[in-house]
Every structure is written in structure tokens, then in C-alpha cells.
Design an enzyme around this catalytic site. Structure first.
Site, PDB file in Angstrom:
ATOM      1  N   TYR A   1       0.825  -1.221   0.000  1.00 24.79           N
ATOM      2  CA  TYR A   1       0.000   0.000   0.000  1.00 24.79           C
ATOM      3  C   TYR A   1       0.859   1.270   0.000  1.00 24.79           C
ATOM      4  CZ  TYR A   1      -4.147  -2.781   0.041  1.00 24.79           C
ATOM      5  OH  TYR A   1      -5.130  -3.665  -0.350  1.00 24.79           O
TER       6      TYR A   1
ATOM      7  N   HIS B   1     -14.525   1.499  -0.978  1.00 28.17           N
ATOM      8  CA  HIS B   1     -13.422   0.603  -0.593  1.00 28.17           C
ATOM      9  C   HIS B   1     -12.339   1.308   0.221  1.00 28.17           C
ATOM     10  CE1 HIS B   1     -14.689  -2.118  -4.209  1.00 28.17           C
ATOM     11  NE2 HIS B   1     -15.493  -2.226  -3.172  1.00 28.17           N
TER      12      HIS B   1
HETATM   13  N1  APR Z   1     -11.024   4.940 -19.137  1.00 31.28           N
HETATM   14  C1  APR Z   1     -12.101   4.259 -18.663  1.00 31.28           C
HETATM   15  N2  APR Z   1     -12.061   2.967 -18.331  1.00 31.28           N
HETATM   16  C2  APR Z   1     -10.897   2.314 -18.460  1.00 31.28           C
HETATM   17  C3  APR Z   1      -9.729   2.956 -18.924  1.00 31.28           C
HETATM   18  C4  APR Z   1      -9.817   4.336 -19.289  1.00 31.28           C
HETATM   19  N3  APR Z   1      -8.778   5.021 -19.751  1.00 31.28           N
HETATM   20  N4  APR Z   1      -8.729   2.036 -18.950  1.00 31.28           N
HETATM   21  C5  APR Z   1      -9.256   0.880 -18.502  1.00 31.28           C
HETATM   22  N5  APR Z   1     -10.567   1.038 -18.212  1.00 31.28           N
HETATM   23  C6  APR Z   1     -11.547   0.072 -17.712  1.00 31.28           C
HETATM   24  C7  APR Z   1     -11.276  -1.374 -18.068  1.00 31.28           C
HETATM   25  O1  APR Z   1     -11.771  -1.666 -19.370  1.00 31.28           O
HETATM   26  C8  APR Z   1     -12.059  -2.106 -16.956  1.00 31.28           C
HETATM   27  O2  APR Z   1     -13.403  -2.325 -17.334  1.00 31.28           O
HETATM   28  O3  APR Z   1     -11.536   0.127 -16.301  1.00 31.28           O
HETATM   29  C9  APR Z   1     -12.014  -1.121 -15.785  1.00 31.28           C
HETATM   30  C10 APR Z   1     -11.107  -1.517 -14.658  1.00 31.28           C
HETATM   31  O4  APR Z   1     -11.564  -2.728 -14.075  1.00 31.28           O
HETATM   32  P1  APR Z   1     -10.822  -3.361 -12.819  1.00 31.28           P
HETATM   33  O5  APR Z   1      -9.355  -3.382 -13.054  1.00 31.28           O
HETATM   34  O6  APR Z   1     -11.498  -4.650 -12.539  1.00 31.28           O
HETATM   35  O7  APR Z   1     -11.089  -2.284 -11.658  1.00 31.28           O
HETATM   36  P2  APR Z   1     -12.394  -2.064 -10.789  1.00 31.28           P
HETATM   37  O8  APR Z   1     -13.622  -2.462 -11.517  1.00 31.28           O
HETATM   38  O9  APR Z   1     -12.319  -0.675 -10.248  1.00 31.28           O
HETATM   39  O10 APR Z   1     -12.144  -3.071  -9.580  1.00 31.28           O
HETATM   40  C11 APR Z   1     -13.071  -3.136  -8.535  1.00 31.28           C
HETATM   41  O11 APR Z   1     -11.690  -4.655  -7.333  1.00 31.28           O
HETATM   42  O12 APR Z   1      -9.550  -5.294  -6.772  1.00 31.28           O
HETATM   43  C12 APR Z   1     -10.678  -4.669  -6.326  1.00 31.28           C
HETATM   44  O13 APR Z   1     -10.920  -3.150  -4.545  1.00 31.28           O
HETATM   45  C13 APR Z   1     -10.462  -3.241  -5.885  1.00 31.28           C
HETATM   46  O14 APR Z   1     -11.924  -1.326  -6.107  1.00 31.28           O
HETATM   47  C14 APR Z   1     -11.344  -2.433  -6.803  1.00 31.28           C
HETATM   48  C15 APR Z   1     -12.393  -3.435  -7.227  1.00 31.28           C
END
Ligand code: APR
Length: 241
Positions: free
Chosen positions: A57, A109
Site C-alpha cells: 500500500y 473501498h
Molecule cells: N477509461 C475508462 N475505463 C478504463 C480505462 C480508461 N482510460 N482504462 C481501462 N478502463 C476500464 C477497463 O476496461 C475495466 O473495465 O476500467 C475497468 C477496470 O476494471 P478493474 O481493473 O477490474 O477495476 P475495478 O472495476 O475498479 O475493480 C473493482 O476490485 O480489486 C478490487 O478493490 C479493488 O476497487 C477495486 C475493485
């Protein structure tokens, strides 16, 4: 008669901060490609090796400190500054919405810039320029940990998030793969007559029924969409009586 201002609720995920230089989680080069969740983001990992969890972190915090809000964060904050009713619910632990100027931000979160007691979640401390070291303790003498919600932990802000979504006229979902519960279920709280739009560059992303997709990055799609909603009169600030 003055029309009530429509309430825009925005649910954001890691993708909204990607163009600010913060890694997403599930991309092929995302955080979970290099780190095992069970090593760094669970209560069991903390019990087994707290120093390793703190190091993980610390690196997240340094990435956030080096980042700046992008056009998507700024477009949402700009709407609020001009009198629109905007509530943000974010899964992100970064503070980029706040640094862009948004004032109604709920962190589902947790927040990387805060520490909290490892025994009492209500004892929270802003970190400022500091990180958390082993031996740093809360006012009751227990080790400080990052104020983030780990896998397997409760999400205390979820009931409040449900209430906010239940009052939305428009829901904008940005940059989330919608795979982590309970955040992914928030869309189900939306009133039946409210519209839901998702901005994400991944056209393969599986999305709930009734959600309209805008395939774009957050930095392009969010400012364009809010401009379009204003042009169409779906977002407006009521005239002064
Ligand atoms: N603009 C918008 N979206 C984007 C971009 C961008 N430039 N680049 C990537 N993405 C999208 C991806 O296509 C994907 O759908 O952002 C999304 C990211 O997904 P994850 O990596 O799964 O992140 P998230 O959905 O926030 O994860 C949820 O999982 O690990 C835990 O606690 C953590 O809060 C997090 C939760």
C-alpha cells in the site's frame, strides 16, 4: 413552476484514474497480474505478514501522490461547481475526485491517504506526506493499517451508496469491470425510470441489462457525455425564481 434539478450519480472504478497514471486491477498488466490478492489484500495476509501488506500500500500511495486528476475527474467536479446535483460513489481508494474539486464523494473501498486502527475501524487518521510503518499505533495502542476494505471484509459504506443510487435520475458508470460485489449490485438499486450509461473502452465488457454502453476512455467519454446531456436538457440547473 421550477423543475427539480436532476440528480446525477456516478459510480467510478479504477478505469477513471487510468489516464492519471494509476494502474487498474484486472488488465493484463494490472495490479492483480503482479500481486496475488491473498498475499496483500485480505485480513489473512495482514495477520500473516503485515509489513508486506504495508509495503504494497506504500507503493499504491506513492502512485496516487504522483498522479493528477484527469479530464474525467475535472468534468464531474466542474458540473458540481456550476450547480448541478452530482454524487460520486467510487470504488477507488485514490483522492483524485476530491483533488479535482468534487465534494460529494463516497469511497466504498476506503481511502489510501488515511490510516486506521487495526481493531477499531472508526479510529481514522489522515496520512498527509507519511506512510504507515510497523509500530505506528492508534490512540488505543493497536497497529495502524491502511484504511482500505480488503477482500472478505464488510463494506460499511454500501447501505449509504444504495440510498444514493435509489435517488438517481441518471447513473453514469465509469471504468469498472463490475465484477466485485457488492459494488456491482448497486446498478440494481436504480429507479426503473432512471437511465444508466457506462463509459469504458472495453467493448467486450459484460454489462447488466438496461445499461447503455459508450465505448470510450474516461478522459474522452465523460466530458463528451456530460456536454451531450446538458445540450439535450437532461442535466440542468433550475433557473432562480
Ligand atoms: N477509461 C475508462 N475505463 C478504463 C480505462 C480508461 N482510460 N482504462 C481501462 N478502463 C476500464 C477497463 O476496461 C475495466 O473495465 O476500467 C475497468 C477496470 O476494471 P478493474 O481493473 O477490474 O477495476 P475495478 O472495476 O475498479 O475493480 C473493482 O476490485 O480489486 C478490487 O478493490 C479493488 O476497487 C477495486 C475493485
Amino acid at each position: 413552476m421550477t423543475r427539480k434539478s436532476p440528480h446525477l450519480v456516478v459510480l467510478t472504478g479504477a478505469g477513471i484514474s487510468a489516464e492519471s497514471g494509476i494502474q487498474t486491477f484486472r488488465a493484463h498488466d494490472g495490479l492483480w497480474a503482479d500481486h496475488r490478492i491473498e498475499d496483500v489484500a485480505t485480513p489473512e495476509a495482514w495477520a500473516r505478514d503485515p509489513a508486506m501488506v504495508l509495503r504494497f500500500y506504500d507503493a499504491r500511495r506513492e502512485q496516487v501522490r504522483a498522479a493528477r486528476p484527469n479530464a474525467a475527474h475535472r468534468a464531474l467536479a466542474g458540473l458540481e461547481a456550476r450547480g448541478f446535483e452530482v454524487s460520486i460513489i467510487t470504488q477507488n481508494i485514490d483522492d483524485l475526485h476530491e483533488r479535482a474539486g468534487s465534494r460529494h464523494v463516497l469511497h466504498l473501498h476506503g481511502e489510501i491517504m488515511m490510516a486506521r486502527s487495526s481493531v477499531n475501524p472508526r479510529m481514522r487518521y489522515p496520512l498527509g506526506r507519511d506512510n504507515i510503518a510497523m509500530g505506528d499505533v492508534c490512540d488505543q495502542g493497536s497497529q495502524l493499517r491502511p484504511d482500505v476494505v480488503w477482500f472478505g471484509e464488510a463494506v460499511p459504506a454500501y447501505p449509504q451508496a444504495c440510498e444514493i443510487v435509489a435517488e438517481a435520475d441518471l447513473l453514469l458508470v465509469v471504468g469498472t469491470s463490475l465484477v466485485v460485489m457488492p459494488a456491482a449490485a448497486l446498478v440494481d438499486e436504480l429507479p426503473l425510470d432512471a437511465e444508466c450509461m457506462l463509459v469504458d473502452p472495453d467493448e467486450q465488457l459484460s454489462i447488466p441489462p438496461g445499461v447503455t454502453r459508450w465505448v470510450a476512455s474516461a478522459g474522452e467519454g465523460v466530458p463528451a457525455l456530460v456536454r451531450q446531456w446538458q445540450r439535450e436538457g437532461r442535466l440542468f440547473v433550475p433557473a432562480m425564481p
